[in-house]
Design an enzyme around this catalytic site. Structure first.
Site, PDB file in Angstrom:
ATOM      1  N   LEU A 217       0.754  -1.138   0.021  1.00  0.00           N
ATOM      2  CA  LEU A 217      -0.038   0.026  -0.069  1.00  0.00           C
ATOM      3  C   LEU A 217       0.909   1.214   0.066  1.00  0.00           C
ATOM      4  CD1 LEU A 217      -2.613  -1.168   2.570  1.00  0.00           C
ATOM      5  CD2 LEU A 217      -2.572  -1.493   0.395  1.00  0.00           C
TER       6      LEU A 217
ATOM      7  N   ALA B 161      -0.359   4.469  -1.754  1.00  0.00           N
ATOM      8  CA  ALA B 161      -0.952   5.410  -2.331  1.00  0.00           C
ATOM      9  C   ALA B 161      -1.466   6.764  -1.641  1.00  0.00           C
ATOM     10  CB  ALA B 161      -2.251   4.904  -2.857  1.00  0.00           C
TER      11      ALA B 161
ATOM     12  N   ARG C 113       1.111  14.792   6.526  1.00  0.00           N
ATOM     13  CA  ARG C 113       1.622  15.126   7.804  1.00  0.00           C
ATOM     14  C   ARG C 113       3.262  15.261   7.451  1.00  0.00           C
ATOM     15  NH1 ARG C 113      -0.561  11.090  12.135  1.00  0.00           N
ATOM     16  NH2 ARG C 113      -1.120   9.820  10.301  1.00  0.00           N
TER      17      ARG C 113
ATOM     18  N   GLN D   3      -4.627   3.730  -7.249  1.00  0.00           N
ATOM     19  CA  GLN D   3      -5.703   4.312  -6.618  1.00  0.00           C
ATOM     20  C   GLN D   3      -6.193   5.597  -6.855  1.00  0.00           C
ATOM     21  OE1 GLN D   3      -5.453   3.988  -2.263  1.00  0.00           O
ATOM     22  NE2 GLN D   3      -7.409   3.650  -1.833  1.00  0.00           N
TER      23      GLN D   3
ATOM     24  N   ASN E 119       4.675   8.663   9.389  1.00  0.00           N
ATOM     25  CA  ASN E 119       3.850   9.691   8.873  1.00  0.00           C
ATOM     26  C   ASN E 119       4.264  11.132   8.901  1.00  0.00           C
ATOM     27  OD1 ASN E 119       1.665   7.473   8.332  1.00  0.00           O
ATOM     28  ND2 ASN E 119       1.389   7.254  10.355  1.00  0.00           N
TER      29      ASN E 119
ATOM     30  N   LYS F 259      39.254  15.742 -10.318  1.00  0.00           N
ATOM     31  CA  LYS F 259      38.144  15.669 -11.034  1.00  0.00           C
ATOM     32  C   LYS F 259      38.111  14.968 -12.310  1.00  0.00           C
ATOM     33  CE  LYS F 259      35.049  17.753 -14.278  1.00  0.00           C
ATOM     34  NZ  LYS F 259      35.491  18.161 -15.718  1.00  0.00           N
TER      35      LYS F 259
ATOM     36  N   ALA G  12      59.547  24.510 -11.739  1.00  0.00           N
ATOM     37  CA  ALA G  12      58.403  25.152 -10.858  1.00  0.00           C
ATOM     38  C   ALA G  12      58.210  26.679 -11.485  1.00  0.00           C
ATOM     39  CB  ALA G  12      58.939  25.386  -9.420  1.00  0.00           C
TER      40      ALA G  12
END
Length: 457
Positions: free
Chosen positions: A9, A11, A16, A73, A228, A351, A423
């Site tokens: 169930l 649906a 809340r 539903q 809930n 990255k 460098a």
């Protein structure tokens, strides 16, 4: 063994939660609640799973995929009405149907298996999953007869003083004889204050027909928690996290401070790895044996080999080899591939880069969109300049290259095997193998110039 079916169930709107996100899609330890439920049901030998969807239907289907069937539903008119939406898939089929709520992420496959077993062994038409609770106020009470079968389920508001003293409650999870279930659903009425069709009414209908209704009591009240609101969501997260950490520790992982370590449901960790406080391991992360992760590291969907150390760093969607040393304060961004024996030091960002075996970037560097060979040393403050404002370009650094401090490698560019970059150089052209490349302006010293500046003040 008779055929098994399951109805989930999922649906309800979940007002809340006060959220734009549909209730059963709220995550618990990195996985939506309804996914936890479906994953546990899927461990059972079920012939079909039907998920009842309503609010957020397309998003629920996108999450669960083809692991189950769906029934819509359109109006939420109660739990019995929700189960009735599975009629097209299940009506008339012999077997046993499990009904479970999609907002109960803590329920275990073992408990549902025991519920099935109890149902079959007692030759029942319905079996209720129950639990005992110290303060049962607000819950439906399980009234048993002398033989231990369920006589009725009585709601708190309708219970007598004697019935209110009963602390065995209905959890909202059931097994039904499938044919009897859909026959009984036809007789469920909405003659109640809410005007809805309630699944517990099926129990009364079956009892009135003289059928056996029994109950299986779980010893783990936590399993029955229905989420809930955000308070219950946080409680479910706490309980699930404790479960996950316990399983990891019993499998040989050292978690120094379990209350301050966050490991999601699909994470796998090898034996003798130590997880230090404040660490978050998320997604499909796999960590090998003998590693040290943390403190305060975030690892998301990474594969990490044996003996690797990640200290106070972040790594996302990347592959990290064995005996790698990362951090502190390094950032491994997605699509990076770091091979064995690599060192990524403090304040280094990687990255979409490949790092060959034994290479080092010890501090204060950005290496993006790059292929770095083996045994390369990248000096402090070096950067692969990969972006021209519109497009990204690749930097190739071949084996045994030495990049001096504060060097800019302006892509696209290749540094040949064994080359040295002095460098402070800004490299805009390819460097041949074994060459020394110096790309900086000549130093000019203007003597006594500071004194002249001071005279102008």
């Amino acid at each position: 063994m008779s055929n098994r079916y399951a109805v989930i169930l999922a649906a309800g709107q979940g007002t809340r939660m006060k959220s734009k996100l549909y209730k059963v899609l709220h995550p618990v330890c990195g996985k939506p609640m309804v996914q936890h439920v479906v994953d546990q049901v899927n461990k059972l030998d079920t012939k079909e799973i039907v998920t009842i969807i309503g609010h957020g239907a397309e998003k629920v289907k996108a999450q669960l995929g083809n692991i189950c069937h769906y029934a819509l539903q359109e109006q939420q008119l109660g739990t019995a009405h929700a189960v009735m939406q599975a009629k097209e898939k299940l009506e008339g089929k012999a077997g046993v149907t499990l009904v479970v709520c999609g907002d109960t992420p803590l329920i275990k496959a073992e408990t549902m298996e025991a519920l099935f077993k109890q149902h079959v062994e007692t030759n029942a038409k319905a079996t209720v999953l129950t639990a005992r609770i110290e303060n049962p106020a607000g819950y439906g009470r399980i009234v048993r007869n002398e033989a231990g079968f369920v006589e009725k389920i009585v709601e708190h508001k309708d219970a007598s003083e004697a019935e209110r003293k009963i602390n065995e409650i209905n959890t909202g999870t059931y097994c039904f004889d499938n044919i009897a279930l859909f026959e009984a659903l036809k007789n469920v009425s909405n003659n109640n204050v809410q005007g809805e069709y309630y699944l517990p009414d099926v129990i009364e209908i079956l009892k009135n027909q003289g059928e056996i209704v029994t109950a299986y009591q779980t010893n783990d009240l936590d399993e029955t928690l229905g989420v809930n609101d955000r308070v219950a969501l946080a409680e479910a997260e706490r309980i699930m996290r404790a479960r996950i950490n316990e399983v990891q520790m019993r499998n040989g992982v050292t978690i120094v401070d379990p209350q301050n370590t966050y490991i999601e449901a699909d994470v796998k960790i090898g034996a003798d790895t130590t997880i230090l406080p404040g660490t978050m391991l998320k997604g499909n992360t796999t960590i090998g044996a003998d590693c040290t992760i943390g403190p305060h590291s975030e690892i998301v969907s990474c594969q990490i080999g044996d003996g690797t150390v990640v200290r106070q760093s972040v790594a996302h969607n990347s592959s990290i080899g064995s005996k790698v040393n990362i951090g502190p304060f390094a950032h491994i961004r997605p699509e990076s591939n770091i091979n064995d024996d690599v060192k990524i030091g403090n304040f280094v960002e990687i990255k979409k880069a490949v790092f060959g075996k034994g290479s080092k970037a010890s501090h204060l560097s950005y290496i993006g969109d790059a292929e770095v060979g083996s045994d390369v040393n990248i000096g402090c403050g070096s950067i692969t300049v990969n972006y021209d404002g519109k497009n990204k370009f690749l930097t190739k650094i071949e084996d045994e290259v030495f990049i001096g401090c504060n060097s800019n490698l302006v892509a696209p560019v290749t540094i040949g095997k064994g080359a040295y970059v002095a460098a402070g150089s800004t490299i805009t052209k390819d460097v041949p193998g074994n060459a020394l490349s110096i790309a900086r302006s000549h130093q000019v010293n203007k003597e006594n110039y500071v004194d002249k500046l001071n005279l102008k003040k």
